[in-house]
Design an enzyme around this catalytic site. Structure first.
Site, PDB file in Angstrom:
ATOM      1  N   MET A  36      88.227  13.126  20.706  1.00  0.00           N
ATOM      2  CA  MET A  36      87.570  13.120  19.397  1.00  0.00           C
ATOM      3  C   MET A  36      87.069  11.714  19.050  1.00  0.00           C
ATOM      4  O   MET A  36      85.918  11.532  18.663  1.00  0.00           O
ATOM      5  CB  MET A  36      88.516  13.636  18.310  1.00  0.00           C
ATOM      6  CG  MET A  36      88.906  15.092  18.467  1.00  0.00           C
ATOM      7  SD  MET A  36      87.504  16.232  18.607  1.00  0.00           S
ATOM      8  CE  MET A  36      86.792  16.145  16.978  1.00  0.00           C
TER       9      MET A  36
ATOM     10  N   GLU B 251      97.858  13.363  15.922  1.00  0.00           N
ATOM     11  CA  GLU B 251      97.983  14.111  14.663  1.00  0.00           C
ATOM     12  C   GLU B 251      99.428  14.072  14.137  1.00  0.00           C
ATOM     13  O   GLU B 251     100.129  15.092  14.112  1.00  0.00           O
ATOM     14  CB  GLU B 251      97.496  15.549  14.897  1.00  0.00           C
ATOM     15  CG  GLU B 251      97.452  16.435  13.671  1.00  0.00           C
ATOM     16  CD  GLU B 251      96.276  16.152  12.745  1.00  0.00           C
ATOM     17  OE1 GLU B 251      95.683  15.070  12.839  1.00  0.00           O
ATOM     18  OE2 GLU B 251      95.958  17.027  11.937  1.00  0.00           O
TER      19      GLU B 251
ATOM     20  N   HIS C  44      86.029  15.416   9.064  1.00  0.00           N
ATOM     21  CA  HIS C  44      86.540  16.294  10.121  1.00  0.00           C
ATOM     22  C   HIS C  44      85.414  16.766  11.034  1.00  0.00           C
ATOM     23  O   HIS C  44      84.643  17.659  10.688  1.00  0.00           O
ATOM     24  CB  HIS C  44      87.263  17.489   9.473  1.00  0.00           C
ATOM     25  CG  HIS C  44      87.956  18.380  10.445  1.00  0.00           C
ATOM     26  ND1 HIS C  44      87.943  19.752  10.353  1.00  0.00           N
ATOM     27  CD2 HIS C  44      88.678  18.090  11.555  1.00  0.00           C
ATOM     28  CE1 HIS C  44      88.630  20.259  11.354  1.00  0.00           C
ATOM     29  NE2 HIS C  44      89.082  19.278  12.098  1.00  0.00           N
TER      30      HIS C  44
ATOM     31  N   ASN D 247      88.925  26.300   9.576  1.00  0.00           N
ATOM     32  CA  ASN D 247      90.200  26.771  10.127  1.00  0.00           C
ATOM     33  C   ASN D 247      90.957  27.647   9.131  1.00  0.00           C
ATOM     34  O   ASN D 247      91.758  28.493   9.519  1.00  0.00           O
ATOM     35  CB  ASN D 247      91.058  25.590  10.582  1.00  0.00           C
ATOM     36  CG  ASN D 247      90.415  24.895  11.781  1.00  0.00           C
ATOM     37  OD1 ASN D 247      89.656  25.515  12.526  1.00  0.00           O
ATOM     38  ND2 ASN D 247      90.692  23.615  11.953  1.00  0.00           N
TER      39      ASN D 247
HETATM   40  P1  NAD Z   1      94.432  12.824  21.518  1.00  0.00           P
HETATM   41  O1  NAD Z   1      95.885  12.996  21.287  1.00  0.00           O
HETATM   42  O2  NAD Z   1      93.787  13.398  22.739  1.00  0.00           O
HETATM   43  O3  NAD Z   1      94.070  11.277  21.491  1.00  0.00           O
HETATM   44  C1  NAD Z   1      94.631  10.413  20.575  1.00  0.00           C
HETATM   45  C2  NAD Z   1      94.350   8.971  20.986  1.00  0.00           C
HETATM   46  O4  NAD Z   1      94.865   8.132  19.974  1.00  0.00           O
HETATM   47  C3  NAD Z   1      95.006   8.562  22.290  1.00  0.00           C
HETATM   48  O5  NAD Z   1      94.070   7.852  23.064  1.00  0.00           O
HETATM   49  C4  NAD Z   1      96.152   7.655  21.840  1.00  0.00           C
HETATM   50  O6  NAD Z   1      96.456   6.635  22.783  1.00  0.00           O
HETATM   51  C5  NAD Z   1      95.559   7.085  20.583  1.00  0.00           C
HETATM   52  N1  NAD Z   1      96.546   6.572  19.636  1.00  0.00           N
HETATM   53  C6  NAD Z   1      97.731   7.115  19.289  1.00  0.00           C
HETATM   54  N2  NAD Z   1      98.341   6.336  18.378  1.00  0.00           N
HETATM   55  C7  NAD Z   1      97.507   5.307  18.138  1.00  0.00           C
HETATM   56  C8  NAD Z   1      97.570   4.168  17.305  1.00  0.00           C
HETATM   57  N3  NAD Z   1      98.625   3.953  16.519  1.00  0.00           N
HETATM   58  N4  NAD Z   1      96.530   3.311  17.316  1.00  0.00           N
HETATM   59  C9  NAD Z   1      95.456   3.513  18.090  1.00  0.00           C
HETATM   60  N5  NAD Z   1      95.350   4.573  18.915  1.00  0.00           N
HETATM   61  C10 NAD Z   1      96.361   5.456  18.934  1.00  0.00           C
HETATM   62  O7  NAD Z   1      93.736  13.387  20.185  1.00  0.00           O
HETATM   63  P2  NAD Z   1      92.318  14.098  19.918  1.00  0.00           P
HETATM   64  O8  NAD Z   1      92.345  15.500  20.405  1.00  0.00           O
HETATM   65  O9  NAD Z   1      91.198  13.192  20.318  1.00  0.00           O
HETATM   66  O10 NAD Z   1      92.386  14.185  18.315  1.00  0.00           O
HETATM   67  C11 NAD Z   1      92.468  13.051  17.512  1.00  0.00           C
HETATM   68  C12 NAD Z   1      92.486  13.456  16.056  1.00  0.00           C
HETATM   69  O11 NAD Z   1      91.400  14.349  15.784  1.00  0.00           O
HETATM   70  C13 NAD Z   1      93.739  14.188  15.593  1.00  0.00           C
HETATM   71  O12 NAD Z   1      94.005  13.846  14.259  1.00  0.00           O
HETATM   72  C14 NAD Z   1      93.308  15.644  15.696  1.00  0.00           C
HETATM   73  O13 NAD Z   1      94.069  16.495  14.862  1.00  0.00           O
HETATM   74  C15 NAD Z   1      91.884  15.565  15.245  1.00  0.00           C
HETATM   75  N6  NAD Z   1      91.007  16.657  15.715  1.00  0.00           N
HETATM   76  C16 NAD Z   1      91.125  17.148  16.967  1.00  0.00           C
HETATM   77  C17 NAD Z   1      90.265  18.152  17.405  1.00  0.00           C
HETATM   78  C18 NAD Z   1      90.369  18.699  18.800  1.00  0.00           C
HETATM   79  O14 NAD Z   1      89.808  19.786  19.052  1.00  0.00           O
HETATM   80  N7  NAD Z   1      91.015  18.015  19.719  1.00  0.00           N
HETATM   81  C19 NAD Z   1      89.275  18.639  16.543  1.00  0.00           C
HETATM   82  C20 NAD Z   1      89.150  18.092  15.266  1.00  0.00           C
HETATM   83  C21 NAD Z   1      90.034  17.100  14.857  1.00  0.00           C
END
Ligand code: NAD
Length: 484
Positions: free
Chosen positions: A16, A82, A130, A180
């Site tokens: 994301m 998350e 979002h 959602n």
């Molecule tokens: P992910 O878990 O794949 O990636 C998260 C990234 O954040 C990782 O690279 C991790 O190293 C990094 N991270 C964790 N803690 C950190 C910190 N303190 N400082 C800096 N970096 C940090 O997550 P994702 O799927 O890319 O989703 C990220 C966000 O987007 C979440 O809040 C999720 O709910 C939201 N989201 C996800 C989707 C989806 O379909 N995957 C869709 C909409 C929203």
């Protein structure tokens, strides 16, 4: 509006965060990204370059530690893991380095934006932004206003969404936001149908064939992961306190057994045996060959066409009255007749000799229920041939499949508007762009009529005895208004 001169800092280099960074960089903003370590940050920078190149774009972003990234930024977007504890700690760090006027946006799917505002120390500057997955392709962004968010911050985010070529909808800080939330009953009803004995592929075939959903709800649940869905159900139940959001027991059992969906090789579908596409093809019957003519009758028929025809279709989308039952019995005594309805009431009163289906243009749900003594015969074959329609066989459950899914989504959308979370127009846009549904829930209600949706819900409420089917008070009032 060009984004030249705008500096955007993005934290979290998961799919994301990388996608969001690309979207802003492609629109001309100066983008600085950050992850937990210099290595992870550099990995993000490299991945963004590689992913852009694979899509034929040249996109450059730079990486920096968090404090440095936000120091000169106009907008900060967090897309880290998350978890509220992680986001809270991150926001405190951002607050310490933030320039005056920095706008802070979270890409959270489920956490409270207001709570994040409190953690940041200034709720007026924090909002939700979002994006949908993948951010580079999906057109929708839900902009979420926390209880304390400055309306000017919301307006600015909406402007920026438009500037990156996407469509913004706004909503209050309410669990699951718009897309959602409206889809919760889609998933619950799909799972309940399976629990009531309907094959997953039949549910998916009906959702695609009748409602035009690009992916059926069971396939989508398996794709997203049943553990993720179970978590969202538990959150929704806790946050809303309404038992209609309770997880469906069968899903808990699948998750407990490690059968969490497509990635695990087994969820509702067993991917080693048959993939959803093949299963859907197997249960979908092609139109029978041959020609036939239909005479249309009944209170819901768009046109009444009397005279000689091979089969009569009696369309009745509201609960059957004595007059409807009498009319169908009469028709059945002189030739094949198919009742076109999903209303639960027909189960007890369908006259002998009559057949039962629900026609959605060139897709038909055919009621085939030996237990209930309802079996399709010549009438259904003639209707399918006349319409050139594909079909699935469904048991005589209240609402059948497609109307049950659509009416429950329309009801959830109505609750959401009633409580002030979002406007009808934004809900429709959100479902079209966020789910690629051909129409939004209010467009659907307008098309079929609020009386039909309301009656369908009331019939299901009576037949299932489950309060999840109670229509919203807004829908009750609109129905009363339409009746006057
Ligand atoms: P992910 O878990 O794949 O990636 C998260 C990234 O954040 C990782 O690279 C991790 O190293 C990094 N991270 C964790 N803690 C950190 C910190 N303190 N400082 C800096 N970096 C940090 O997550 P994702 O799927 O890319 O989703 C990220 C966000 O987007 C979440 O809040 C999720 O709910 C939201 N989201 C996800 C989707 C989806 O379909 N995957 C869709 C909409 C929203």
């Amino acid at each position: 509006m060009t984004l030249e001169g705008l500096t955007v800092a993005v934290a979290g280099m998961g799919p994301m965060g990388r996608g969001i960074a690309r979207v802003f960089a492609q629109a001309g903003a100066n983008v600085i990204v950050s992850d937990m370590t210099p290595e992870l940050t550099q990995g993000g920078v490299d991945a963004i370059a590689a992913e852009s190149a694979a899509d034929g774009a040249v996109v450059a972003v730079s990486g920096a530690p968090l404090a440095e990234a936000v120091a000169h930024a106009d907008l900060f977007i967090e897309a880290i893991v998350e978890r509220m504890d992680a986001k809270a700690a991150l926001l405190k760090e951002v607050a310490a380095a933030a320039p005056a006027g920095l706008i802070v946006a979270s890409n959270t799917s489920s956490l409270s934006v207001g709570e994040m505002g409190k953690e940041f120390g200034d709720p007026t500057r924090v909002a939700g932004m979002h994006f949908f997955n993948p951010p580079t392709k999906m057109k929708l962004v839900e902009v979420i206003r926390g209880a304390g968010t400055d309306p000017a911050v919301v307006s600015r985010l909406v402007e920026l969404v438009v500037a990156v070529g996407k469509t913004a909808v706004t909503c209050a800080d309410s669990p699951n936001f718009i897309v959602n939330r409206v889809c919760r009953p889609l998933y619950y009803e799909a799972q309940l149908l399976v629990a009531e004995g309907v094959e997953p592929a039949v549910v998916d075939a009906a959702a695609s064939g009748a409602l035009g959903h690009p992916m059926g709800p069971i396939t989508l649940l398996d794709f997203t992961g049943l553990h993720t869905h179970l978590g969202s159900s538990e959150t929704a139940l806790r946050e809303f306190g309404d038992p209609k959001y309770r997880p469906i027991p069968g899903v808990r059992a699948l998750v407990r057994n490690g059968m969490t969906g497509r990635a695990a090789g087994r969820g509702f579908y067993d991917y080693a045996v048959e993939k959803p596409r093949a299963a859907i093809e197997r249960v979908t019957r092609p139109a029978p060959s041959g020609q036939a003519s239909i005479a249309w009758a009944g209170p819901s028929a768009a046109e009444q066409s009397a005279g000689a025809a091979d089969v009569t279709v009696y369309s009745c989308h509201l609960p059957p009255t004595e007059a409807d039952i009498e009319a169908v019995a009469q028709l059945a005594s002189s030739g094949p007749v198919v009742v076109d309805s999903s209303d639960a009431g027909w189960l007890e009163v369908l006259p002998a000799g009559a057949e039962w289906a629900r026609i959605h243009g060139s897709f038909v749900e055919v009621v085939d229920d030996a237990v209930a003594g309802v079996v399709p015969g010549r009438g259904v074959e003639l209707v399918l041939a006349a319409l050139g329609a594909t079909s699935v066989r469904v048991p005589a459950l209240p609402g059948l499949v497609a109307d049950r899914l659509a009416n429950c989504m329309a009801n959830e959308a109505s609750f959401l508007v009633e409580e002030g979370t979002a406007s009808k127009a934004d809900v429709d846009v959100a479902l079209r762009l966020g789910m690629n549904h051909p129409s939004g829930p209010f467009e659907y209600t307008d098309r079929v009529g609020v009386q039909q949706v309301h009656a369908g819900l009331r019939s299901m409420l009576a037949a299932f005895g489950d309060s999840r089917y109670r229509p919203s008070q807004l829908m009750r009032r609109e129905n009363a208004g339409a009746e006057r």
